[in-house]
Design a protein around this motif. Structure first.
Motif, PDB file in Angstrom:
ATOM      1  N   CYS A 156      83.317  26.738  31.915  1.00  0.00           N
ATOM      2  CA  CYS A 156      83.087  26.550  30.369  1.00  0.00           C
ATOM      3  C   CYS A 156      81.950  26.346  30.100  1.00  0.00           C
ATOM      4  CB  CYS A 156      83.928  25.258  30.371  1.00  0.00           C
ATOM      5  SG  CYS A 156      83.867  24.917  28.344  1.00  0.00           S
TER       6      CYS A 156
ATOM      7  N   CYS B 230      87.645  22.977  28.392  1.00  0.00           N
ATOM      8  CA  CYS B 230      87.811  22.126  29.745  1.00  0.00           C
ATOM      9  C   CYS B 230      88.063  20.478  29.505  1.00  0.00           C
ATOM     10  CB  CYS B 230      86.472  22.302  30.239  1.00  0.00           C
ATOM     11  SG  CYS B 230      84.858  21.369  29.384  1.00  0.00           S
TER      12      CYS B 230
ATOM     13  N   LEU C 167      94.539  34.598  30.486  1.00  0.00           N
ATOM     14  CA  LEU C 167      93.110  34.477  31.296  1.00  0.00           C
ATOM     15  C   LEU C 167      93.025  35.784  32.517  1.00  0.00           C
ATOM     16  CD1 LEU C 167      93.628  30.608  32.120  1.00  0.00           C
ATOM     17  CD2 LEU C 167      91.604  31.695  30.890  1.00  0.00           C
TER      18      LEU C 167
ATOM     19  N   ALA D   7      91.491  33.010  25.009  1.00  0.00           N
ATOM     20  CA  ALA D   7      90.696  32.941  26.297  1.00  0.00           C
ATOM     21  C   ALA D   7      89.341  33.778  26.300  1.00  0.00           C
ATOM     22  CB  ALA D   7      91.318  33.575  27.543  1.00  0.00           C
TER      23      ALA D   7
ATOM     24  N   ALA E 144      93.000  25.833  35.186  1.00  0.00           N
ATOM     25  CA  ALA E 144      93.677  25.832  34.079  1.00  0.00           C
ATOM     26  C   ALA E 144      94.717  24.898  33.640  1.00  0.00           C
ATOM     27  CB  ALA E 144      93.936  27.268  33.400  1.00  0.00           C
TER      28      ALA E 144
ATOM     29  N   TYR F 219      86.990  29.838  36.909  1.00  0.00           N
ATOM     30  CA  TYR F 219      87.153  29.194  35.497  1.00  0.00           C
ATOM     31  C   TYR F 219      86.071  28.493  35.244  1.00  0.00           C
ATOM     32  CZ  TYR F 219      89.583  26.809  31.594  1.00  0.00           C
ATOM     33  OH  TYR F 219      89.982  26.185  30.300  1.00  0.00           O
TER      34      TYR F 219
ATOM     35  N   TYR G 241      92.284  28.247  26.162  1.00  0.00           N
ATOM     36  CA  TYR G 241      93.105  27.071  25.572  1.00  0.00           C
ATOM     37  C   TYR G 241      94.461  27.613  25.236  1.00  0.00           C
ATOM     38  CZ  TYR G 241      93.933  24.281  21.308  1.00  0.00           C
ATOM     39  OH  TYR G 241      94.581  23.537  20.340  1.00  0.00           O
TER      40      TYR G 241
ATOM     41  N   ARG H 278      87.374  31.159  30.391  1.00  0.00           N
ATOM     42  CA  ARG H 278      88.248  29.940  30.186  1.00  0.00           C
ATOM     43  C   ARG H 278      89.138  30.141  28.983  1.00  0.00           C
ATOM     44  NH1 ARG H 278      83.670  27.200  26.033  1.00  0.00           N
ATOM     45  NH2 ARG H 278      83.589  28.905  24.460  1.00  0.00           N
TER      46      ARG H 278
ATOM     47  N   HIS I 154      94.551  21.574  31.361  1.00  0.00           N
ATOM     48  CA  HIS I 154      95.394  21.207  30.172  1.00  0.00           C
ATOM     49  C   HIS I 154      96.693  20.634  30.266  1.00  0.00           C
ATOM     50  CE1 HIS I 154      92.637  24.032  27.738  1.00  0.00           C
ATOM     51  NE2 HIS I 154      92.811  24.938  28.861  1.00  0.00           N
TER      52      HIS I 154
END
Length: 295
Positions: A237, A273, A46, A78, A28, A235, A89, A87, A32
């Motif tokens: 997506c 992702c 997460l 998540a 992750a 992880y 963000y 996953r 990111h």
């Protein structure tokens, strides 16, 4: 390998979940391009969401955890499923704060100590079930423990942590959730509380080489319990070309026509992702025709 272990005491009054998530949190961070403070916050979300995914009953069910605090990081979200896919963000992954006086990453200040925590369960029904509570610390684990007790009336011990090295890479990450069921004996509760209070932070235990099985044994010291087989976490997506198309269709006919006048192609980027789905002029025109036919 990242994985989760379940444990339950012999009279089935206490259930524990312990997860190691080092690899998926590092993945992750790379996706990111997150700062140390940002990945510490996202990694906690997460980890705990991955554990909550393992609390679901069916493969088709999903759960999401969203933190909206008044700190500079912005929204953190998540989602996870029953089989161990998770996953996440974070709105401002570039935000980094000075460490605390104790030398720790200042997640509470970055997240914010005021805001809301939302848990959304999609159980395959017409509408997902959503529950919201207030943040109480910004540290995420305490906020989720507050959610469990006040929204689900489920006393829970919650911990999650991320250790970031000098090169900003994630060296260790993990966490646990321990829950007591109704009518648990006071002596049993006292024993489990004492054991948990004696534990080091999850990321430190994992950094020092402890496995989830060993952490579980520390949680249940002096208590007869059963431990189940490891369950992998990763992880992963769920984005797809079809979902990207649906995102464009949701813009509507007029906005797609306006975009087509300005751009030769439209890119749709997945926030989870960073994968980019590109749509050329002919594809966009076909979507517009479909929208006109539906109207």
């Amino acid at each position: 390998m990242d994985y989760l272990i379940r444990g339950i005491n012999k009279n089935k009054k206490i259930i524990a979940y312990v997860a190691r998530t080092t690899k998926l949190v590092e993945e992750a961070r790379i996706i990111h391009q997150a700062s140390p403070t940002a990945i510490a916050a996202l990694g906690r979300v997460l980890t705990l969401t991955a554990i909550m995914g393992k609390m679901l009953k069916k493969k088709e069910e999903t759960i999401s955890l969203q933190i909206v605090g008044n700190g500079p990081l912005g929204n953190i979200i998540a989602d996870a499923d029953f089989v161990g896919n998770v996953r996440g963000y974070i709105k401002r992954p570039y935000i980094d704060l000075p460490p605390t006086a104790e030398g720790k990453l200042d997640v509470p200040s970055a997240v914010g100590k005021e805001g809301i925590l939302s848990v959304v369960r999609d159980l395959g029904l017409k509408e997902p079930y959503k529950s919201v509570t207030h943040l109480v610390s910004g540290g995420i684990a305490k906020d989720l423990a507050y959610y469990f007790i006040y929204s689900e009336q489920q006393p829970s011990a919650v911990a999650a942590g991320v250790y970031v090295g000098k090169d900003s890479k994630v060296i260790s990450a993990g966490g646990y959730i321990v829950q007591t069921l109704p009518e648990t004996e006071e002596e049993l509760i006292s024993n489990i509380e004492r054991n948990i209070n004696n534990l080091e932070p999850p990321s430190k235990m994992i950094l020092n080489g402890k496995t989830p099985e060993e952490i579980m044994s520390s949680i249940f010291i002096g208590i007869d319990y059963e431990m189940f087989h490891p369950e992998p976490l990763q992880y992963s997506c769920r984005c797809s070309l079809e979902r990207a198309e649906n995102a464009l269709i949701a813009l509507g006919e007029k906005e797609l026509e306006d975009l087509l006048k300005k751009e030769r192609k439209i890119d749709v980027k997945c926030e989870f992702c960073s994968k980019i789905y590109s749509f050329g002029k002919e594809q966009i025109e076909e979507l517009i025709r479909e929208l006109k036919n539906e109207s």
